[in-house]
Design an enzyme around this catalytic site. Structure first.
Site, PDB file in Angstrom:
ATOM      1  N   ASP A  67       0.287   4.991  -8.149  1.00 51.48           N
ATOM      2  CA  ASP A  67      -0.581   5.093  -7.124  1.00 51.48           C
ATOM      3  C   ASP A  67      -0.305   6.328  -6.135  1.00 51.48           C
ATOM      4  O   ASP A  67       0.726   6.815  -6.198  1.00 51.48           O
ATOM      5  CB  ASP A  67      -1.211   4.158  -6.445  1.00 51.48           C
ATOM      6  CG  ASP A  67       0.062   3.091  -6.113  1.00 51.48           C
ATOM      7  OD1 ASP A  67       1.142   3.593  -5.908  1.00 51.48           O
ATOM      8  OD2 ASP A  67       0.052   1.951  -5.834  1.00 51.48           O
ATOM      9  N   ASN A 136       0.141  -9.865  -0.133  1.00 55.40           N
ATOM     10  CA  ASN A 136      -1.161 -10.400  -0.607  1.00 55.40           C
ATOM     11  C   ASN A 136      -1.267 -10.515  -2.076  1.00 55.40           C
ATOM     12  O   ASN A 136      -2.395 -10.854  -2.402  1.00 55.40           O
ATOM     13  CB  ASN A 136      -2.288  -9.650   0.273  1.00 55.40           C
ATOM     14  CG  ASN A 136      -2.290  -8.147  -0.223  1.00 55.40           C
ATOM     15  OD1 ASN A 136      -1.645  -7.627  -1.143  1.00 55.40           O
ATOM     16  ND2 ASN A 136      -3.486  -7.651   0.269  1.00 55.40           N
ATOM     17  N   HIS A 138      -1.200  -7.809  -4.231  1.00 58.26           N
ATOM     18  CA  HIS A 138      -1.719  -6.701  -4.816  1.00 58.26           C
ATOM     19  C   HIS A 138      -0.681  -5.995  -5.822  1.00 58.26           C
ATOM     20  O   HIS A 138       0.494  -6.169  -5.547  1.00 58.26           O
ATOM     21  CB  HIS A 138      -2.434  -5.666  -3.845  1.00 58.26           C
ATOM     22  CG  HIS A 138      -1.156  -4.667  -3.207  1.00 58.26           C
ATOM     23  ND1 HIS A 138      -1.096  -4.985  -1.776  1.00 58.26           N
ATOM     24  CD2 HIS A 138      -0.218  -3.996  -3.360  1.00 58.26           C
ATOM     25  CE1 HIS A 138       0.042  -4.005  -1.458  1.00 58.26           C
ATOM     26  NE2 HIS A 138       0.391  -3.359  -2.380  1.00 58.26           N
ATOM     27  N   GLU A 143      -6.165  -4.544  -4.617  1.00 52.33           N
ATOM     28  CA  GLU A 143      -6.060  -5.563  -3.604  1.00 52.33           C
ATOM     29  C   GLU A 143      -6.840  -6.493  -4.088  1.00 52.33           C
ATOM     30  O   GLU A 143      -7.361  -6.666  -5.066  1.00 52.33           O
ATOM     31  CB  GLU A 143      -6.946  -4.975  -2.273  1.00 52.33           C
ATOM     32  CG  GLU A 143      -6.118  -3.697  -1.672  1.00 52.33           C
ATOM     33  CD  GLU A 143      -4.768  -3.992  -0.937  1.00 52.33           C
ATOM     34  OE1 GLU A 143      -4.180  -5.178  -1.004  1.00 52.33           O
ATOM     35  OE2 GLU A 143      -4.437  -3.310  -0.197  1.00 52.33           O
TER      36      GLU A 143
HETATM   37  C1  GLP Z   1       2.115  -0.587  -1.821  1.00 55.33           C
HETATM   38  C2  GLP Z   1       2.078   0.019  -3.304  1.00 55.33           C
HETATM   39  C3  GLP Z   1       2.498  -0.565  -4.473  1.00 55.33           C
HETATM   40  C4  GLP Z   1       3.934  -1.434  -4.333  1.00 55.33           C
HETATM   41  C5  GLP Z   1       3.693  -2.462  -3.078  1.00 55.33           C
HETATM   42  C6  GLP Z   1       4.920  -3.067  -2.488  1.00 55.33           C
HETATM   43  O1  GLP Z   1       1.074  -0.851  -1.287  1.00 55.33           O
HETATM   44  N1  GLP Z   1       0.924   0.818  -3.663  1.00 55.33           N
HETATM   45  O2  GLP Z   1       2.682   0.093  -5.614  1.00 55.33           O
HETATM   46  O3  GLP Z   1       4.324  -2.276  -5.132  1.00 55.33           O
HETATM   47  O4  GLP Z   1       3.030  -1.748  -2.013  1.00 55.33           O
HETATM   48  O5  GLP Z   1       5.431  -2.127  -1.659  1.00 55.33           O
HETATM   49  P1  GLP Z   1       6.888  -2.785  -1.210  1.00 55.33           P
HETATM   50  O6  GLP Z   1       7.817  -2.532  -2.208  1.00 55.33           O
HETATM   51  O7  GLP Z   1       7.247  -1.748   0.114  1.00 55.33           O
HETATM   52  O8  GLP Z   1       7.012  -3.893  -0.691  1.00 55.33           O
END
Ligand code: GLP
Length: 241
Positions: A67, A136, A138, A143
């Site tokens: 993404d 949450n 996702h 989401e």
């Molecule tokens: C983001 C990304 C995800 C990622 C997630 C967790 O929003 N779009 O691909 O896995 O959040 O992020 P973090 O590793 O900073 O907790």
């Protein structure tokens, strides 16, 4: 179903990198799906170290990132593309033409998404997908409430995720409000999936996602149905399992 590996915080990055590194050694032309976020920084740095010190070869892999923030250029330091370059791609020997990203600045995002999916198909599909999990539930930018059959698209980022990402963008108002992302269906099509989570803040959601009902309210819960899911958690994130 999944196999869950619980490690200490100190072991986390190395263990995750061993999984990905072993896969690349087994299948040097693998199509690897990468994920950005705080969780995977150490994994990427460790893979870069394995390249430098152990000769881990990225010369034949293709990467497809999950993404990108909509509206952010690849030169923006918080774009997923920029961070991947800093942490991994700029260090290892992956050919530039093998690095694939959804373009956050695409003029026609719908077309960008269809072309990205088509390229994944043409190259034979994703062999190994790394995913993180939001607090949450996702995955990528899918989401809560996203249908499991969702394919790539531009989506709104939830309030909870905006809050979680505020630290990077100097406050919640600085966080882009939309993302361009592979869908849940694309993620589930990967032949293998590695789910990574660390820290107390992920403890509750990891338990819900892996041991609760499979529901679009917790997008990551669909991963329970993937036949080849490996989960690596540190002791904090795995405390509830
Ligand atoms: C983001 C990304 C995800 C990622 C997630 C967790 O929003 N779009 O691909 O896995 O959040 O992020 P973090 O590793 O900073 O907790």
């Amino acid at each position: 179903m999944e196999s869950v590996i619980t490690v200490t915080r100190a072991e986390f990055d190395r263990r995750a990198a061993e999984e990905v590194g072993d896969f690349i050694r087994e299948l040097p032309e693998a199509k690897i799906g990468f994920a950005t976020g705080a969780t995977t920084v150490g994994l990427h740095r460790e893979l870069a170290r394995m390249h430098r010190e152990e000769g881990l070869d990225f010369g034949r892999i293709h990467s497809f990132n999950l993404d990108e923030y909509a509206g952010l250029s690849s030169r923006h330091p918080f774009s997923c593309r920029y961070r991947m370059e800093e942490q991994l791609f700029g260090i290892v020997n992956i050919p530039r033409r093998h690095i694939h990203f959804l373009n956050g600045e695409a003029v026609d995002p719908a077309r960008e998404c269809r072309e990205y999916e088509a390229l994944i198909d043409v190259l034979g599909g994703i062999d190994y997908q790394v995913v993180g999990i939001g607090t949450n539930g996702h995955i990528a930018f899918n989401e809560p409430g996203t249908p499991f059959h969702a394919t790539a698209g531009v989506v709104d980022i939830s309030g909870r995720t905006l809050e979680d990402k505020a630290y990077m963008f100097g406050g919640i108002s600085g966080v882009p409000k939309q993302g361009i992302t592979l869908g849940i269906k694309n993620v589930m099509h990967a032949r293998r999936i590695l789910l990574l989570a660390k820290g107390t803040e992920k403890c509750e959601i990891v338990k819900e996602a892996l041991q609760g009902p499979v529901t679009p309210d917790i997008p990551a819960s669909i991963l329970q149905l993937h036949p080849r899911l490996t989960v690596i958690v540190d002791e904090e994130a795995g405390a509830g399992l």
